[in-house]
Design a protein around this motif. Structure first.
Motif, PDB file in Angstrom:
ATOM      1  N   LEU A 281       0.683  -1.316  -0.025  1.00 27.86           N
ATOM      2  CA  LEU A 281      -0.007   0.054   0.098  1.00 27.86           C
ATOM      3  C   LEU A 281       0.742   1.450   0.062  1.00 27.86           C
ATOM      4  O   LEU A 281       0.120   2.367   0.044  1.00 27.86           O
ATOM      5  N   GLY A 282       2.199   1.117  -0.041  1.00 29.05           N
ATOM      6  CA  GLY A 282       3.076   2.159   0.069  1.00 29.05           C
ATOM      7  C   GLY A 282       3.507   2.849   1.292  1.00 29.05           C
ATOM      8  O   GLY A 282       4.042   3.900   1.503  1.00 29.05           O
ATOM      9  N   ALA A 283       2.923   2.131   2.249  1.00 28.27           N
ATOM     10  CA  ALA A 283       3.296   2.778   3.963  1.00 28.27           C
ATOM     11  C   ALA A 283       4.605   1.945   4.242  1.00 28.27           C
ATOM     12  O   ALA A 283       4.351   1.181   5.329  1.00 28.27           O
ATOM     13  N   PHE A 284       5.822   2.434   3.527  1.00 29.61           N
ATOM     14  CA  PHE A 284       6.749   1.487   3.817  1.00 29.61           C
ATOM     15  C   PHE A 284       7.347   2.034   5.284  1.00 29.61           C
ATOM     16  O   PHE A 284       8.200   1.454   5.734  1.00 29.61           O
ATOM     17  N   GLN A 285       7.053   3.063   5.572  1.00 25.96           N
ATOM     18  CA  GLN A 285       7.616   3.698   7.012  1.00 25.96           C
ATOM     19  C   GLN A 285       6.690   3.522   8.274  1.00 25.96           C
ATOM     20  O   GLN A 285       7.042   3.748   9.526  1.00 25.96           O
TER      21      GLN A 285
END
Length: 442
Positions: A281-285
């Motif tokens: 989902l692109g929430a890598f951090q």
């Protein structure tokens, strides 16, 4: 606004009744016998570590200094003692003027210890030193047990932050002491606001399952939390369906979502699945925080999992199976008269069942090997060998009744980290074993 803000006197609660009755009955009998003024040396130590533990951790020293400072008998306390007939009038008169005026030495807070280590030494007249036995033991036994559990969990976490969240699993006052001890042992923060207020420990906390259930949908709950606390908050994602909750959380907070918390289920499997989903989902951090009845063994089992932080409650505040360190407070030397220059002579209990003590006022030092790694805890009563002179462990804590070693809690925390790093690597093993250092008596 409190009394201090208004310039009014602030009442400091007395710690004098945090004791056992027999401390006062011994005092009364010693006063009558004329032996109460004899100079005496008491030492705190443990004969063995809890089963399977490789080292102990000294914690609660700062609280001991506070307790000794506030150990005094005010009118209400004296009235209680008189009304119950606990001590006689001459003893009440003696207690009315009591202030500890002796000396205390001990291992500095955060240091590690082993069987026989003289963790604390209290020197003064028999009368003033014996009164402190119960309160000192209650503090050191509790706090050191929690700190030892915290240290093991910290080692198992391998540098990942740990959150103390056990306030609801113990007595409300013990919870504050436990949070303090956990911080010394390596925890990064606490959920307990009283501990944060009293000891300046970082506090954390966002929401529980009740907050999600309060709202008409999980989406509504997440929206309310993010609107209030911002996208950097931690959302609890296991109230219903974890996969759907993570999806909803990122939709609402965006890829900058601070963290998600998992509080149930197969934490190892869920951590991997949630990490994959967050990355997709692109929430890598976005970080993953896990809770749910963790102990050092569960933490170690998650070492390879994509977990960023752990929250620990019950097992921490109960010492992870060992809620006390079995420390004792024993008279090891005393004078034959009450004069200030009377010579001390060693005394020791001789009894069956492994409870024999070693007499004499002791020093302790930690011997290092050629690589600078600790190899033995050396305890003695005679002259300190020259090669150990700069390795002595006891420091002055109280001089003539005045605390001389107050320090920020972070100093004790840093000291523990350094002390643990100086032990052999096997100190971090969670398998059953003997103390990582032998205790040698000289």
């Amino acid at each position: 606004m409190n009394a201090a803000d208004l310039g009014l006197p602030v009442a400091v609660p007395s710690t004098s009744l945090f004791t056992d009755r027999y401390e006062l009955t011994m005092l009364q009998a010693a006063l009558r016998a004329g032996t109460a003024d004899r100079r005496s040396v008491f030492e705190v130590f443990t004969r063995r570590l809890p089963e399977g533990r490789r080292y102990g951790v000294v914690a609660g020293t700062g609280r001991v200094l506070d307790a000794v400072e506030n150990f005094r008998f005010d009118a209400d306390v004296l009235g209680f003692l008189a009304d119950r007939g606990i001590v006689d009038e001459p003893t009440l008169a003696w207690l009315a003027d009591f202030r500890f005026r002796g000396d205390i030495w001990g291992y500095p807070e955060g240091e590690v210890y082993f069987p026989g280590s003289p963790v604390m030494r209290v020197e003064g007249s028999f009368a003033e030193a014996v009164l402190l036995e119960t309160v000192i033991l209650s503090i050191l036994n509790h706090d050191s047990a929690v700190a030892a559990a915290a240290s093991r969990m910290s080692a198992a976490a391998g540098g990942r932050p740990l959150i103390e969240m056990g306030a609801r699993r113990t007595h409300e006052l013990a919870a504050v002491a436990a949070a303090r001890a956990a911080y010394v042992g390596g925890f990064a923060s606490t959920s307990d606001l009283a501990a944060g207020f009293r000891y300046n420990i970082p506090t954390v906390g966002t929401s529980a399952h009740a907050f999600t259930l309060l709202h008409d949908s999980e989406r509504d709950a997440f929206t309310a939390q993010v609107d209030s606390l911002g996208g950097g908050t931690t959302l609890l994602v296991d109230t219903f369906d974890v996969t759907e909750a993570v999806k909803t959380a990122v939709e609402i907070a965006g890829p900058e979502l601070g963290a998600v918390r998992i509080d149930s289920g197969d934490l190892l499997l869920l951590a991997y699945r949630v990490r994959q989903q967050l990355d997709a989902l692109g929430a890598f951090q976005t970080k993953i925080v896990v809770t749910s009845d963790l102990d050092e063994y569960a933490i170690a089992s998650l070492a390879a999992a994509p977990v960023d932080a752990y929250g620990v409650g019950t097992q921490l505040v109960t010492g992870s199976g060992h809620p006390t360190c079995s420390m004792v407070y024993k008279l090891v030397a005393r004078a034959d008269s009450g004069g200030p220059d009377a010579e001390l002579r060693p005394v020791a209990k001789k009894s069956m069942g492994g409870k024999t003590s070693i007499g004499g006022r002791k020093w302790a030092a930690r011997r290092l090997d050629a690589d600078g790694v600790a190899e033995a805890e050396v305890v003695g009563t005679g002259p300190v060998p020259a090669e150990l002179a700069d390795r002595q462990l006891l420091v002055e804590l109280v001089r003539d009744g005045k605390a001389v070693a107050r320090e920020p809690l972070d100093a004790a925390r840093d000291r523990h980290k350094a002390a643990r790093a100086g032990l052999p690597m096997s100190a971090g093993q969670l398998s059953r074993g003997e103390p990582v250092l032998p205790t040698e008596y000289v």
